[in-house]
Design a protein around this motif. Sequence first.
Motif, mmCIF file in Angstrom:
data_model
loop_
_atom_site.group_PDB
_atom_site.id
_atom_site.type_symbol
_atom_site.label_atom_id
_atom_site.label_comp_id
_atom_site.label_asym_id
_atom_site.label_seq_id
_atom_site.Cartn_x
_atom_site.Cartn_y
_atom_site.Cartn_z
ATOM 1 N N GLN A 82 29.754 44.484 46.073
ATOM 2 C CA GLN A 82 29.761 43.140 45.509
ATOM 3 C C GLN A 82 31.029 42.973 44.674
ATOM 4 N N ILE A 83 31.739 41.888 44.896
ATOM 5 C CA ILE A 83 33.027 41.696 44.239
ATOM 6 C C ILE A 83 32.903 41.660 42.717
ATOM 7 N N ARG A 84 31.796 41.151 42.210
ATOM 8 C CA ARG A 84 31.602 41.121 40.751
ATOM 9 C C ARG A 84 31.596 42.531 40.173
ATOM 10 N N ASP A 85 31.040 43.479 40.915
ATOM 11 C CA ASP A 85 30.989 44.864 40.431
ATOM 12 C C ASP A 85 32.387 45.460 40.348
ATOM 13 N N ALA A 86 33.222 45.166 41.351
ATOM 14 C CA ALA A 86 34.578 45.707 41.355
ATOM 15 C C ALA A 86 35.403 45.123 40.214
ATOM 16 N N LEU A 87 35.482 43.802 40.149
ATOM 17 C CA LEU A 87 36.310 43.170 39.128
ATOM 18 C C LEU A 87 35.770 43.415 37.726
ATOM 19 N N THR A 368 37.427 43.828 28.496
ATOM 20 C CA THR A 368 37.092 42.479 28.043
ATOM 21 C C THR A 368 37.621 41.393 28.982
ATOM 22 N N HIS A 369 38.795 41.615 29.578
ATOM 23 C CA HIS A 369 39.412 40.636 30.461
ATOM 24 C C HIS A 369 39.942 41.340 31.712
ATOM 25 N N VAL A 370 39.839 40.668 32.859
ATOM 26 C CA VAL A 370 40.411 41.182 34.103
ATOM 27 C C VAL A 370 41.123 40.045 34.818
ATOM 28 N N MET A 371 42.397 40.266 35.110
ATOM 29 C CA MET A 371 43.184 39.309 35.891
ATOM 30 C C MET A 371 43.514 39.947 37.241
ATOM 31 N N SER A 372 43.264 39.216 38.311
ATOM 32 C CA SER A 372 43.581 39.694 39.654
ATOM 33 C C SER A 372 44.456 38.664 40.349
ATOM 34 N N ARG A 373 45.651 39.096 40.760
ATOM 35 C CA ARG A 373 46.625 38.225 41.422
ATOM 36 C C ARG A 373 46.892 36.964 40.607
ATOM 37 N N GLY A 374 46.987 37.141 39.284
ATOM 38 C CA GLY A 374 47.388 36.061 38.400
ATOM 39 C C GLY A 374 46.280 35.155 37.914
ATOM 40 N N PHE A 379 36.858 36.952 31.710
ATOM 41 C CA PHE A 379 37.524 36.443 30.508
ATOM 42 C C PHE A 379 36.570 36.587 29.339
ATOM 43 N N ASP A 380 36.987 37.386 28.348
ATOM 44 C CA ASP A 380 36.144 37.646 27.182
ATOM 45 C C ASP A 380 34.753 38.118 27.616
ATOM 46 N N ARG A 381 34.743 39.064 28.546
ATOM 47 C CA ARG A 381 33.540 39.732 29.076
ATOM 48 C C ARG A 381 32.679 38.840 29.976
ATOM 49 N N GLN A 382 33.111 37.628 30.249
ATOM 50 C CA GLN A 382 32.345 36.716 31.100
ATOM 51 C C GLN A 382 33.017 36.592 32.465
ATOM 52 N N SER A 383 32.269 36.898 33.518
ATOM 53 C CA SER A 383 32.816 36.839 34.868
ATOM 54 C C SER A 383 32.840 35.400 35.381
ATOM 55 N N SER A 384 33.942 35.056 36.050
ATOM 56 C CA SER A 384 34.036 33.739 36.693
ATOM 57 C C SER A 384 33.851 33.844 38.200
ATOM 58 N N VAL A 385 33.502 35.043 38.685
ATOM 59 C CA VAL A 385 33.332 35.271 40.121
ATOM 60 C C VAL A 385 31.917 34.894 40.521
ATOM 61 N N THR A 386 31.812 34.054 41.527
ATOM 62 C CA THR A 386 30.496 33.667 42.028
ATOM 63 C C THR A 386 30.405 33.935 43.521
ATOM 64 N N ASP A 387 29.241 34.349 43.950
ATOM 65 C CA ASP A 387 29.023 34.592 45.374
ATOM 66 C C ASP A 387 28.905 33.240 46.091
ATOM 67 N N VAL A 388 29.435 33.201 47.322
ATOM 68 C CA VAL A 388 29.422 31.950 48.084
ATOM 69 C C VAL A 388 28.019 31.415 48.247
ATOM 70 N N PHE A 389 27.042 32.317 48.403
ATOM 71 C CA PHE A 389 25.678 31.889 48.713
ATOM 72 C C PHE A 389 24.717 32.049 47.524
ATOM 73 N N ALA A 390 25.298 32.216 46.334
ATOM 74 C CA ALA A 390 24.442 32.377 45.142
ATOM 75 C C ALA A 390 23.744 31.066 44.804
#
Length: 390
Positions: A82-87, A368-374, A379-390
């Motif tokens: 799951q991409i959220r786990d990686a990032l 606390t923060h992860v930037m991938s490809r800019g 951001f501040d421990r909150q993920s902005s990644v969402t699954d397409v089918f969530a």
Amino acid sequence: MSFITLIKNAQVYAPRALGLCDVLVAGNRIAKIDQSLELSASIGATVDADGAWLIPGLVDSLVHINGGGGEGGFASRTPELQIRDALGSGVTTVVGALGTDAVTRTLHDLYGKARALDAQGLTCFMQTGSYQVPVNTLTGSVRSDIMLVDPVIGVGELAISDHRSSHPTRDELVRIAADARVAGLLSGKGGVVSVHVGGGSGLLHPLFDVVEHSDIPITQFYPTHINRNGDLLANGVAFARAGGFIDFTTSTTPEILASGEFRASQALRLALEQGAPVDKLTFSSDAQGSLTNFCDQGGLKNIEVGDIGSLFDEFRLAVQEEGIEFSRALQVVTSNPARALALPGKGVIREGADADLVLVDPDRFAITHVMSRGAWKVFDRQSSVTDVFA
């Protein structure tokens, strides 16, 4: 969020310590590293790191992104990454591979998963092949897979010294490595053969044999699981001292450790004490792979699933518990695997490199923060990644 970002007042590790710096990101690249940089709010966003550590995004060279396993039967097939786990674990670059099962887990499925993860903001490459010889391919040959299929950068995870391998001969290993090498030269890719090394008595001798009796350089092979036991670790140190890269697996279980395996962080310290050059040592998570614990007779005792979060955990343990200097431990999960696989712009913080960045709270040694490809993905421990089918 803005495509121009200024990160101010960060303790930058590139992985070499650069001190307190500001880092300007433009698009998906690092544009400037300096002190006292300023950015107008009308142009982009400024993030004050307030002295936090800024490190490169982690590079995970072995992930079973579309799941793996099956040594315990069909019910033991492991789930996809799951991409959220990686990032969320600070990993911004992964290399997907098949393992034991290349029948119900196919290269076509691996390719689709790699493209899906990449489309969601995680840089994802893949290997052609699997444990088995002859090598399974997408297009009919190792050379054309590497040259014509964009995400394919090499061959793997080819198995040696393991009861689950195809027990390849020297000539077979030479041919595979030669095809991968030539394809890499022609396409500008690494063309590396990533090698699963089991607990068998052969250790790394099949690879030493190829290097001794052919023109294949030792850097064409990238063996993993070298922390499996003491004999393999000592053999791996010899491989690294001869100029090859070796990889330690961060996912493990108490049962596997009790059988003689070293934690990756401990193996790193032991390898350095035995004279292995630090720039030849790497960690990978083996995430989503099956962590199999076999008895002496080869029967399966238990099975668990590899965790991509173990990569950052073992980096932290290497610093906090094994006493390894921060920058040296950091290169094992960033610049070293990127160099081993010839991934330019990954695993480093420098002007012109990919904007894959992680901010770490130094008091808690926590991301606390992860930037991938800019783009900020955490951001501040909150993920902005969402699954397409969530």
